[in-house]
Motif scaffolding. Sequence first.
Motif, PDB file in Angstrom:
ATOM      1  N   THR A  46       0.701  -1.059   0.056  1.00  0.00           N
ATOM      2  CA  THR A  46       0.079   0.126   0.019  1.00  0.00           C
ATOM      3  C   THR A  46       0.903   1.222  -0.087  1.00  0.00           C
ATOM      4  OG1 THR A  46       0.001  -0.076   2.376  1.00  0.00           O
ATOM      5  CG2 THR A  46      -1.884  -1.192   1.361  1.00  0.00           C
ATOM      6  N   LEU A  49       2.315   1.813   3.513  1.00  0.00           N
ATOM      7  CA  LEU A  49       3.407   1.052   3.663  1.00  0.00           C
ATOM      8  C   LEU A  49       4.665   1.621   2.944  1.00  0.00           C
ATOM      9  CD1 LEU A  49       4.988  -1.543   4.952  1.00  0.00           C
ATOM     10  CD2 LEU A  49       4.026  -2.643   2.845  1.00  0.00           C
ATOM     11  N   ASN A  52       6.025   4.851   4.723  1.00  0.00           N
ATOM     12  CA  ASN A  52       6.493   4.246   5.856  1.00  0.00           C
ATOM     13  C   ASN A  52       8.137   4.162   5.716  1.00  0.00           C
ATOM     14  OD1 ASN A  52       6.709   4.306   8.934  1.00  0.00           O
ATOM     15  ND2 ASN A  52       6.723   2.118   8.683  1.00  0.00           N
ATOM     16  N   PRO A 166       6.873  -5.272  11.478  1.00  0.00           N
ATOM     17  CA  PRO A 166       5.813  -4.178  11.081  1.00  0.00           C
ATOM     18  C   PRO A 166       5.393  -4.852   9.643  1.00  0.00           C
ATOM     19  CG  PRO A 166       7.433  -2.795  11.966  1.00  0.00           C
ATOM     20  CD  PRO A 166       7.878  -4.292  12.306  1.00  0.00           C
ATOM     21  N   ILE A 167       6.333  -5.169   8.867  1.00  0.00           N
ATOM     22  CA  ILE A 167       5.867  -5.714   7.540  1.00  0.00           C
ATOM     23  C   ILE A 167       4.924  -7.023   7.665  1.00  0.00           C
ATOM     24  CG2 ILE A 167       8.001  -6.823   6.786  1.00  0.00           C
ATOM     25  CD1 ILE A 167       7.450  -5.505   4.056  1.00  0.00           C
ATOM     26  N   ASP A 169       3.341  -8.001  10.361  1.00  0.00           N
ATOM     27  CA  ASP A 169       1.924  -7.564  10.865  1.00  0.00           C
ATOM     28  C   ASP A 169       0.894  -7.163   9.789  1.00  0.00           C
ATOM     29  OD1 ASP A 169       2.759  -8.566  13.336  1.00  0.00           O
ATOM     30  OD2 ASP A 169       3.142  -6.570  14.226  1.00  0.00           O
ATOM     31  N   HIS A 170       1.509  -6.212   8.812  1.00  0.00           N
ATOM     32  CA  HIS A 170       1.172  -5.636   7.761  1.00  0.00           C
ATOM     33  C   HIS A 170       0.489  -6.545   6.742  1.00  0.00           C
ATOM     34  CE1 HIS A 170      -0.046  -2.551   4.457  1.00  0.00           C
ATOM     35  NE2 HIS A 170       0.548  -3.380   3.874  1.00  0.00           N
ATOM     36  N   LEU A 173      -2.479  -8.563   8.211  1.00  0.00           N
ATOM     37  CA  LEU A 173      -3.581  -7.619   8.305  1.00  0.00           C
ATOM     38  C   LEU A 173      -4.253  -7.639   7.008  1.00  0.00           C
ATOM     39  CD1 LEU A 173      -5.559  -5.959   9.756  1.00  0.00           C
ATOM     40  CD2 LEU A 173      -4.244  -4.026   9.002  1.00  0.00           C
ATOM     41  N   LYS A 174      -3.530  -7.355   5.866  1.00  0.00           N
ATOM     42  CA  LYS A 174      -3.822  -7.569   4.298  1.00  0.00           C
ATOM     43  C   LYS A 174      -4.496  -8.721   3.969  1.00  0.00           C
ATOM     44  CE  LYS A 174      -3.470  -3.244   3.757  1.00  0.00           C
ATOM     45  NZ  LYS A 174      -4.661  -2.478   3.403  1.00  0.00           N
TER      46      LYS A 174
END
Length: 188
Positions: A46, A49, A52, A166-167, A169-170, A173-174
């Motif tokens: 995204t 992302l 960031n 974080p990646i 987790d991302h 979530l996706k």
Amino acid sequence: MADPNPWFRIYPPEVRDHTEVNQTVGPKRMPLRNSRPIAYSMLIFTIALMKNFVLETNRYARNFIRRNRHNISNKSRVHDWRKKVKLALIEFKPFVDVILNMGLIRKATISEYWNRKHSSQSTPWFRKVFTRNRFQLMLKFLHLVDNRHIAPRNSPSYDPTAKFKPIVDHFNLKAKTHYFPSQNVDVF
């Protein structure tokens, strides 16, 4: 007497407790079937992302250069980071594309992607997108997390996954956002 069929299906807890699932299974919120591949990759990579990554990569580069300014040789390509514009979103998108293509086009070293000597195995697209030095510099500084928020190795709160969590987790979530799991998921 031994059970003639010792194998039985085991369901994950969220399915085991419910005998009926009243939802559609499979992909949801997907691009149209005739969409370009970029539409699918944007489901995972995204803009948020990538922004960031750009923010943290620039922060890490700036801090690295500041901390090591007395130890960086005059010939180091690190100086190019300051001379050129810092990393921007418009440059990060092709950076991801180059990395993904490196997974498809295998070469022994990163430098070989920019090599012009072997025309039958040449990858001119890489040279058109970035210079080798710029790509390697972006790779050197690539960051997703501000190091100031990561506990040091000797700390009791140290987490060895902190830099890439974080990646993960991302992506998790996706995956939840774009896929309804089936009730009949086999667990091996």
